[in-house]
Design a protein around this motif. Structure first.
Motif, PDB file in Angstrom:
ATOM      1  N   LEU A 105       0.792  -1.133   0.040  1.00  0.00           N
ATOM      2  CA  LEU A 105       0.096   0.019   0.014  1.00  0.00           C
ATOM      3  C   LEU A 105       0.870   1.376  -0.226  1.00  0.00           C
ATOM      4  CD1 LEU A 105      -2.974  -0.857   2.411  1.00  0.00           C
ATOM      5  CD2 LEU A 105      -3.089  -0.562  -0.033  1.00  0.00           C
TER       6      LEU A 105
ATOM      7  N   LYS B 158      -5.629   3.594  -2.705  1.00  0.00           N
ATOM      8  CA  LYS B 158      -5.834   2.558  -3.932  1.00  0.00           C
ATOM      9  C   LYS B 158      -5.407   0.967  -3.244  1.00  0.00           C
ATOM     10  CE  LYS B 158      -4.431   5.566  -7.570  1.00  0.00           C
ATOM     11  NZ  LYS B 158      -4.447   6.784  -6.776  1.00  0.00           N
ATOM     12  N   ASN B 159      -5.985   0.035  -3.689  1.00  0.00           N
ATOM     13  CA  ASN B 159      -5.894  -1.197  -3.437  1.00  0.00           C
ATOM     14  C   ASN B 159      -4.631  -2.067  -3.883  1.00  0.00           C
ATOM     15  OD1 ASN B 159      -8.991  -1.942  -2.659  1.00  0.00           O
ATOM     16  ND2 ASN B 159      -9.036  -0.744  -4.429  1.00  0.00           N
TER      17      ASN B 159
ATOM     18  N   ASP C 296      -5.662  -0.643  -9.873  1.00  0.00           N
ATOM     19  CA  ASP C 296      -6.698   0.102 -10.165  1.00  0.00           C
ATOM     20  C   ASP C 296      -6.746   1.071 -11.248  1.00  0.00           C
ATOM     21  OD1 ASP C 296      -7.205  -0.796  -7.397  1.00  0.00           O
ATOM     22  OD2 ASP C 296      -7.321   1.319  -6.697  1.00  0.00           O
TER      23      ASP C 296
ATOM     24  N   ASN D 217     -11.540  -1.066  -8.997  1.00  0.00           N
ATOM     25  CA  ASN D 217     -10.360  -1.943  -8.730  1.00  0.00           C
ATOM     26  C   ASN D 217     -10.508  -3.202  -9.699  1.00  0.00           C
ATOM     27  OD1 ASN D 217      -9.894  -4.685  -6.385  1.00  0.00           O
ATOM     28  ND2 ASN D 217      -8.300  -3.240  -6.944  1.00  0.00           N
TER      29      ASN D 217
END
Length: 220
Positions: A149, A154-155, A159, A195
């Motif tokens: 991360l 964001k994941n 993304d 995502n």
């Protein structure tokens, strides 16, 4: 103001066929992947014209700055291996941001940016036969990948970030009228986020079972 534009649009229209195999992006044999970004910088300085980073063949790579700790390596890729989609490609070089703990896996953080207007169905071919895939025109498109991360907004995985101009999509006249007269929203641009999951590759067609697109009006 924020809203979920669509959840699972794969079920919206027509039969979704299996995505075609990735297209070959170059007649040049793929170079040996370089995992360590310090070695990537060395490859750039040695004058290599094509370097493989996280599965993406980066053409004409260059370093904007040797200072680590930000996106400093830039090149050009054919997004998803599609020769019709050219994207600027940035690679994070250096230490992770404060608070990020790195495990045994080498950090892998990249960003691809597309200029101009592009249809959603061009980015995700499995949506080609759906209403959204045909009608959504996107601008300021970027695809972000991270395995830690580095960016908490964001994941982990891939993304999609983009701007949706209502005037270019979705029957603009009627929708703009509803927004301005009923909801008193004057903005015509929606910033969207989706995502794409952790299982994509830069050089392969995206494979999705479901997709949720979220959006918020710019300035709200």
């Amino acid at each position: 103001m924020s809203t979920t534009i669509i959840s699972n649009p794969l079920a919206l229209g027509g039969e979704v066929t299996k995505p075609p195999p990735a297209l070959s992006t170059s007649s040049i044999p793929p170079p040996k992947p370089i995992a360590h970004h310090g070695l990537l910088i060395q490859a750039i300085k040695s004058g290599k014209s094509v370097v493989t980073v996280a599965g993406a063949q980066v053409k004409n790579p260059s370093s904007r700055d040797d200072t680590p700790g930000e996106f400093v390596v830039q090149g050009v890729i054919n997004l998803w291996g599609n020769k019709d989609i050219t994207a600027e490609f940035d690679v994070w070089h250096g230490s992770p941001p404060p608070g990020v703990t790195v495990g045994s896996a080498v950090p892998s953080v990249q960003r691809a940016t597309i200029k101009g207007v592009i249809k959603l169905s061009q980015l995700i071919p499995s949506l080609k036969e759906t209403l959204l895939g045909q009608d959504l025109s996107l601008q300021n498109v970027s695809i972000y990948h991270q395995n830690y991360l580095y960016d908490p907004t964001k994941n982990v995985g891939y993304d999609l970030e983009a701007d949706l101009d209502i005037n270019l999509s979705l029957g603009s006249l009627s929708l703009s009228s509803v927004l301005s007269k009923i909801l008193t929203v004057k903005e015509t641009t929606v910033h969207i986020h989706a995502n794409l999951g952790p299982d994509q590759t830069w050089n392969g067609v995206p494979k999705l079972n479901t997709l949720t697109i979220e959006g918020s009006f710019v300035g709200h």
